[in-house]
Design an enzyme around this catalytic site. Structure first.
Site, short mmCIF file in Angstrom:
data_model
loop_
_atom_site.label_atom_id
_atom_site.label_comp_id
_atom_site.label_asym_id
_atom_site.label_seq_id
_atom_site.Cartn_x
_atom_site.Cartn_y
_atom_site.Cartn_z
N LYS A 123 45.54 54.82 57.13
CA LYS A 123 45.70 53.51 57.79
C LYS A 123 44.35 52.97 58.59
O LYS A 123 43.55 54.04 59.11
CB LYS A 123 46.70 53.60 58.94
CG LYS A 123 46.79 52.20 59.73
CD LYS A 123 47.97 52.37 60.87
CE LYS A 123 47.89 50.98 61.62
NZ LYS A 123 48.91 51.05 62.74
N GLU A 173 50.70 45.84 74.82
CA GLU A 173 50.55 47.34 74.42
C GLU A 173 50.21 47.99 75.58
O GLU A 173 48.78 48.13 75.99
CB GLU A 173 49.40 47.56 73.12
CG GLU A 173 49.60 48.82 72.60
CD GLU A 173 48.77 49.09 71.22
OE1 GLU A 173 48.37 49.98 71.00
OE2 GLU A 173 48.51 47.88 70.62
#
Length: 377
Positions: A123, A173
Site C-alpha cells: 500500500k 485522525e
C-alpha cells in the site's frame, strides 16, 4: 493556588512529514520540528475554563506583578472573545488551481499498483494539492472557527510560527494520546462520501463496510498498530471489526485502540514508532516512503505529520495533520491524499481526494465550482 492538571503548562507544535523536509516557499517558517511554550494558555474542560500565564520567575521577581499581568490578560481575553473575529468581509478568491493533472495522477496510480503487482509494495498513500490565492491575507483563526462549527468531532489545530504563515486544519485522525501508562490511538483508513439523503448515506456505509478493497486497506493499518505497539505494552484492546466514523462530508472505517504501556515511554518515542502509519505513508514503510519521494512533485511539509502537545507531566496528544492547509500571506496550499492498494482505480481515488479538499475549501471560502478538484477555467 490549586488548579486541575489540565491547566499545567504545555508545549505545542509538530514535525514535518519527512526528515528530508526543506523549509522553503509556503513552508519557509516551518522547520523539521518546532515546539513552543505559549506565554498565555487557555484551557477548557467541561464547565471550567482556566487561563495559565507562563513566565520565567527569578528569586527577585515581583510576584504581585505576575498576578496583575494575569488580570490584564483576563481583560484582554474578554475583549478578544467579543471582538470582530466573526465579523467583516471574507476574502475573495482570485485564483484556484490544481497543479497535478488527472492524467498525471493516473500515471502515479499506475506506477504504484505496478509496484504492488511486482510484490515490492502492499500500500502507498499518494497526495495532491490545490493552490488558492485571495484578495487579502488568509485569516487562519477565522477558518478554524468555521471548521469547528462544521466538523466538531475532529482535532482542530493551528500552528503559526511567524505572523502571516500558518498551518491549520481539522483532522479525524488520532496518532497517539497518553495519560501515565495508558495509551490511545486509532486506525482511520478506507472512506466513502456522505449521502445526500439518509437512505443514500446508509447505502454508502454498507458499501464501505462491504468493500474488500477498503477493508484490506484498513486492516493494513490495524495490523501495523498491533505490531509496533506489542513490544511496548502489557495489554492491547481493539475490536475485531471496524465501525464507521462519520464527518460532515465523508465517512471512514474506524478501529479504536487502547493499551497499557509495560514501562515508562516518552510520547516522542511513541510518535517515532507510529509515524507515518500505513494510513499516511504505506506498507512496507520504507518502500512506500521512497515511492512517495519519487512520485509527489510538491513536498508535503507538515501535511500528514504529527501535530499536538505535551504537558509538564509528560502526557500528550498528537493528531495526524490531514484535512489541512498551509498559508503564507494571501496564498494557501491545500493537501488531500488517498490510500492506494493493488485494485485501486485512479478515477475513484481522484474523486476521493476531491471530497477531502472540501473542508478547507469551504473554510477559506473557495468557490462552489472549484470543489471537484479539476482545473478551473
Amino acid at each position: 493556588r490549586d488548579a486541575p492538571d489540565f491547566t499545567a503548562p504545555r508545549v505545542f507544535g509538530g514535525f514535518a512529514f519527512s526528515d528530508q523536509h526543506v523549509a522553503a516557499g509556503v513552508w519557509s517558517a516551518f522547520p523539521a520540528a518546532c515546539f513552543m511554550l505559549p506565554e498565555i494558555q487557555l484551557s477548557a474542560a467541561g464547565e471550567q475554563t482556566w487561563l495559565t500565564l507562563n513566565r520565567i520567575a527569578h528569586t527577585d521577581s515581583d510576584i504581585d506583578r505576575f498576578w496583575n499581568t494575569l488580570d490584564t490578560e483576563f481583560d484582554r481575553l474578554e475583549e478578544l472573545l467579543s471582538s470582530t473575529l466573526s465579523k467583516g468581509e471574507m476574502p475573495m478568491l482570485n485564483m484556484l488551481r490544481f497543479p497535478l493533472s488527472e492524467d498525471n495522477w493516473s500515471a502515479m496510480i499506475a506506477r504504484a499498483t505496478g509496484e504492488m503487482r511486482a510484490g515490492r509494495l502492499v500500500k502507498v498513500v499518494l497526495a495532491r494539492t490545490s493552490e488558492a490565492v485571495f484578495d487579502r491575507p488568509v485569516d487562519p483563526l477565522r477558518a478554524l472557527g468555521r471548521l469547528e462549527r462544521h466538523y466538531p468531532d475532529t482535532y482542530r489545530f493551528l500552528i503559526e510560527p511567524t505572523a502571516g504563515q500558518a498551518f491549520f486544519g481539522a483532522t479525524p485522525e488520532l496518532l497517539i494520546r497518553t495519560t501515565g501508562q495508558k495509551l490511545w490511538t486509532a486506525a482511520v483508513a478506507g472512506s466513502r462520501r456522505r449521502g445526500l439523503t439518509p437512505t443514500e448515506d446508509a447505502a454508502l456505509e454498507r458499501e464501505l463496510m462491504g468493500s474488500d478493497k477498503e477493508r484490506h486497506e484498513h486492516q493494513i493499518v490495524v495490523s501495523m498498530l498491533r505490531e509496533r505497539l506489542t513490544p511496548l505494552t502489557e495489554s492491547i484492546r481493539m475490536p475485531d471489526t471496524p465501525s464507521v466514523i462519520k464527518l460532515s462530508n465523508i465517512q471512514h472505517l474506524y478501529t479504536p485502540v487502547s493499551a497499557v504501556l509495560s514501562h515508562s515511554t516518552s510520547i516522542f518515542d511513541l510518535v517515532e514508532q507510529l509515524h507515518p502509519t500505513p494510513a499516511r505513508g504505506g506498507s512496507p514503510r520504507e518502500a512506500a516512503l521512497s515511492l512517495i519521494d519519487q512520485l509527489e512533485e510538491i513536498g508535503r511539509g507538515w501535511y500528514a505529520a504529527p501535530v499536538g502537545w505535551v504537558s509538564a507531566h509528560g502526557d500528550g496528544l498528537f493528531s495526524v495533520a490531514i484535512r489541512s492547509a498551509v498559508s503564507k500571506g494571501s496564498r494557501a496550499r491545500l493537501y488531500a491524499g488517498a490510500g492506494i492498494v493493488a485494485d485501486s482505480a485512479a478515477d475513484k481515488e481522484w474523486d476521493e481526494t476531491a471530497v477531502k479538499f472540501k473542508p478547507l475549501m469551504d473554510a477559506l471560502m473557495a468557490t462552489e465550482g472549484a470543489r471537484d478538484g479539476r482545473p478551473q477555467s
